[in-house]
Design a protein around this motif. Structure first.
Motif, mmCIF file in Angstrom:
data_model
loop_
_atom_site.group_PDB
_atom_site.id
_atom_site.type_symbol
_atom_site.label_atom_id
_atom_site.label_comp_id
_atom_site.label_asym_id
_atom_site.label_seq_id
_atom_site.Cartn_x
_atom_site.Cartn_y
_atom_site.Cartn_z
ATOM 1 N N PHE A 80 0.849 -1.379 0.164
ATOM 2 C CA PHE A 80 -0.348 0.001 0.272
ATOM 3 C C PHE A 80 0.732 1.329 -0.073
ATOM 4 O O PHE A 80 0.797 2.378 -1.269
ATOM 5 N N HIS A 81 1.910 1.262 0.557
ATOM 6 C CA HIS A 81 2.675 2.559 1.119
ATOM 7 C C HIS A 81 3.741 2.901 -0.264
ATOM 8 O O HIS A 81 3.225 3.858 -1.018
ATOM 9 N N MET A 82 3.981 1.818 -0.897
ATOM 10 C CA MET A 82 4.805 1.815 -2.122
ATOM 11 C C MET A 82 4.130 2.227 -3.344
ATOM 12 O O MET A 82 3.984 2.492 -4.242
ATOM 13 N N LYS A 83 2.428 1.804 -3.652
ATOM 14 C CA LYS A 83 1.997 2.252 -4.311
ATOM 15 C C LYS A 83 1.297 4.210 -4.397
ATOM 16 O O LYS A 83 0.099 4.044 -4.686
ATOM 17 N N SER A 84 1.010 4.392 -3.266
ATOM 18 C CA SER A 84 0.500 5.275 -2.834
ATOM 19 C C SER A 84 1.891 7.195 -2.394
ATOM 20 O O SER A 84 2.998 6.575 -3.400
ATOM 21 N N ALA A 85 1.042 8.335 -2.650
ATOM 22 C CA ALA A 85 1.493 9.215 -2.619
ATOM 23 C C ALA A 85 2.691 9.431 -1.772
ATOM 24 O O ALA A 85 3.112 10.471 -1.775
ATOM 25 N N ASP A 86 2.422 8.880 -0.910
ATOM 26 C CA ASP A 86 4.151 8.593 0.111
ATOM 27 C C ASP A 86 5.201 8.431 0.287
ATOM 28 O O ASP A 86 6.161 8.768 0.465
ATOM 29 N N TRP A 87 5.259 7.543 -1.074
ATOM 30 C CA TRP A 87 6.533 6.654 -1.593
ATOM 31 C C TRP A 87 6.454 7.967 -2.699
ATOM 32 O O TRP A 87 6.613 8.096 -3.785
ATOM 33 N N PRO A 88 8.304 8.336 -2.310
ATOM 34 C CA PRO A 88 8.748 9.310 -3.005
ATOM 35 C C PRO A 88 9.054 8.605 -4.561
ATOM 36 O O PRO A 88 9.490 9.917 -5.291
ATOM 37 N N GLY A 89 9.374 7.825 -5.049
ATOM 38 C CA GLY A 89 9.060 6.979 -6.261
ATOM 39 C C GLY A 89 7.698 7.194 -7.122
ATOM 40 O O GLY A 89 7.948 7.233 -8.383
ATOM 41 N N ASN A 90 6.660 8.044 -6.632
ATOM 42 C CA ASN A 90 5.683 8.385 -7.277
ATOM 43 C C ASN A 90 5.310 10.215 -7.234
ATOM 44 O O ASN A 90 4.397 9.890 -8.429
ATOM 45 N N HIS A 110 10.924 -0.801 1.412
ATOM 46 C CA HIS A 110 9.281 0.251 1.293
ATOM 47 C C HIS A 110 9.023 -0.084 2.668
ATOM 48 O O HIS A 110 8.566 0.695 2.617
ATOM 49 N N LEU A 111 9.139 -0.845 3.390
ATOM 50 C CA LEU A 111 8.689 -0.966 4.463
ATOM 51 C C LEU A 111 8.517 0.144 4.942
ATOM 52 O O LEU A 111 9.582 0.735 5.366
ATOM 53 N N PRO A 112 7.378 1.103 5.070
ATOM 54 C CA PRO A 112 7.790 2.514 6.005
ATOM 55 C C PRO A 112 8.400 2.386 7.350
ATOM 56 O O PRO A 112 7.600 1.154 7.999
ATOM 57 N N SER A 113 9.180 3.493 8.260
ATOM 58 C CA SER A 113 9.529 3.259 9.556
ATOM 59 C C SER A 113 8.332 3.488 9.803
ATOM 60 O O SER A 113 6.818 3.553 9.975
ATOM 61 N N PRO A 114 8.222 2.710 11.545
ATOM 62 C CA PRO A 114 7.720 3.326 12.394
ATOM 63 C C PRO A 114 6.872 4.383 12.331
ATOM 64 O O PRO A 114 5.311 5.102 12.965
ATOM 65 N N ARG A 115 7.262 5.441 12.480
ATOM 66 C CA ARG A 115 6.637 6.953 12.691
ATOM 67 C C ARG A 115 6.473 7.060 11.731
ATOM 68 O O ARG A 115 5.243 7.622 11.697
ATOM 69 N N GLN A 116 7.020 6.381 10.277
ATOM 70 C CA GLN A 116 6.064 6.369 9.145
ATOM 71 C C GLN A 116 4.497 5.978 9.518
ATOM 72 O O GLN A 116 3.588 6.498 8.526
ATOM 73 N N ARG A 117 4.769 4.945 9.749
ATOM 74 C CA ARG A 117 3.420 3.957 10.446
ATOM 75 C C ARG A 117 2.599 5.095 10.809
ATOM 76 O O ARG A 117 1.340 4.645 10.587
ATOM 77 N N ALA A 118 3.203 5.255 11.949
ATOM 78 C CA ALA A 118 1.782 6.362 13.451
ATOM 79 C C ALA A 118 1.533 7.229 12.504
ATOM 80 O O ALA A 118 0.541 7.610 12.513
ATOM 81 N N GLY A 119 1.784 7.735 11.376
ATOM 82 C CA GLY A 119 2.147 9.020 10.923
ATOM 83 C C GLY A 119 0.989 9.605 9.798
ATOM 84 O O GLY A 119 0.360 10.291 9.494
ATOM 85 N N CYS A 120 0.488 7.561 9.056
ATOM 86 C CA CYS A 120 -0.174 7.508 7.664
ATOM 87 C C CYS A 120 -1.906 7.467 8.020
ATOM 88 O O CYS A 120 -2.276 6.512 8.721
#
Length: 350
Positions: free
Chosen positions: A186-196, A232-242
């Protein structure tokens, strides 16, 4: 919003999320999810659309979630023709002759096929994140896969992987576990992933052009999807802020897919290898149609020319495309307010 089951839907017992059912005379809106999603993927959309005056239904589609009655060994039952019959049968089972169809990802293809199959049953069509180019819609070919494997390093189209015999087990037994697989996917296909951030139209349709797509579309050959997304698993901080996909929401997906597995959903891709059973000589969609996607979604461009073909050739009453800022592939989850506003406006006009 309530959860209930609808019996005898093209051989299925269909689980739906539903709102706006308490007032008669409301137009029906059916929301069709993609992969790896559920009726739950529309959780932020169902009630607000009902508040706008509609009877809104989101089903778990064939092979997904709490819908039962499908046989994963019967590949033909997962053919897009039959998935479209599922959607049309649900409309009738709910007591309607017509409905507004909204499809996301592979659900966009199902909605398009349903409209071609019975245009009288469709009041309007909203396709999201996956352009629909008609009965001959683009899918990965053997020739393309051979060309991708000839690249350095060798690559492989994700549809070939998903249609393979090992993908369901690969994902169900992902080394990182289903929850972390889904979080990374989900993260890698979202706007949160810089590659997109620079998602754009490809220069052409050769293997070299398609290799510009991120690895979740054109994978490294010999590498499964769990291994592709794991780095590309987001960090704990990124997960908490999603905010658009909390841990509680993610865990609902993980719980459902842990229970059902992935063979049913991936049969949708395996069935793409089967011959079409209901080709039309003039596969044009003549109902009012719109397209919605996130600006940061490479899925719009993964089939070069598809968006233009949909708008200029396939859909004779095409009202336009909306690309929503700060949204990737999961647009109705990432930016639900913008999606609700656009769909509500469109439905009011049709």
């Amino acid at each position: 919003m309530r959860s209930r089951f609808v019996e005898n839907v093209n051989g299925l017992r269909v689980h739906i999320l539903e709102a706006g059912y308490g007032t008669s005379g409301r137009p029906l809106v059916v929301l069709l999810h993609g992969f790896p999603e559920l009726a739950y993927s529309w959780r932020k959309v169902v009630a607000p659309l009902a508040d706008a005056g509609f009877h809104v239904v989101a089903p778990d589609q064939r092979g997904y979630g709490r819908t039962t009655g499908s046989d994963v060994t019967d590949l033909m039952s997962f053919h897009t023709d039959n998935l479209a019959k599922d959607a049309l049968s649900l409309v009738r089972a709910l007591g309607y002759d017509r409905a507004h169809l909204v499809g996301h990802d592979f659900g966009s293809v199902v909605a398009g096929w349903a409209t071609l199959g019975d245009p009288r049953a469709v009041r309007s069509l909203t396709m999201m994140s996956a352009p629909f180019v008609g009965a001959g819609f683009s899918k990965a070919s053997t020739e393309l896969d051979d060309a991708l494997r000839a690249l350095s390093p060798p690559r492989r189209h994700y549809q070939h992987y998903f249609a393979g015999t090992t993908s369901a087990a690969d994902i169900a037994h992902a080394p990182q576990g289903i929850a972390d697989f889904l979080r990374a996917y989900f993260h890698m296909k979202s706007a949160d992933w810089p590659g997109n951030a620079d998602a754009r139209e490809l220069p052409g349709s050769t293997a070299h052009d398609l290799a510009l797509l991120p690895r979740y579309y054109v994978m490294d050959a010999g590498v499964g999807m769990p291994e592709t997304v794991a780095p590309h698993l987001p960090s704990p901080r990124q997960r908490a802020g999603c905010a658009w996909l909390t841990e509680k929401e993610l865990n609902f997906y993980a719980s459902e897919f842990s229970r059902t597995g992935f063979q049913g959903p991936l049969n949708w891709y395996r069935a793409l290898t089967l011959p079409a059973t209901n080709m039309r000589s003039d596969p044009r969609i003549e109902v009012p149609t719109q397209f919605i996607a996130g600006q940061c979604d490479w899925g719009i461009w993964q089939s070069p020319g598809a968006l233009r073909t949909m708008a200029e050739v396939v859909c004779t009453h095409f009202t336009g495309s909306l690309l929503i800022p700060d949204a990737g592939h999961w647009v109705q989850q990432e930016q639900p307010l913008a999606v609700i506003e656009q769909i509500s406006r469109f439905l009011d006009e049709t």
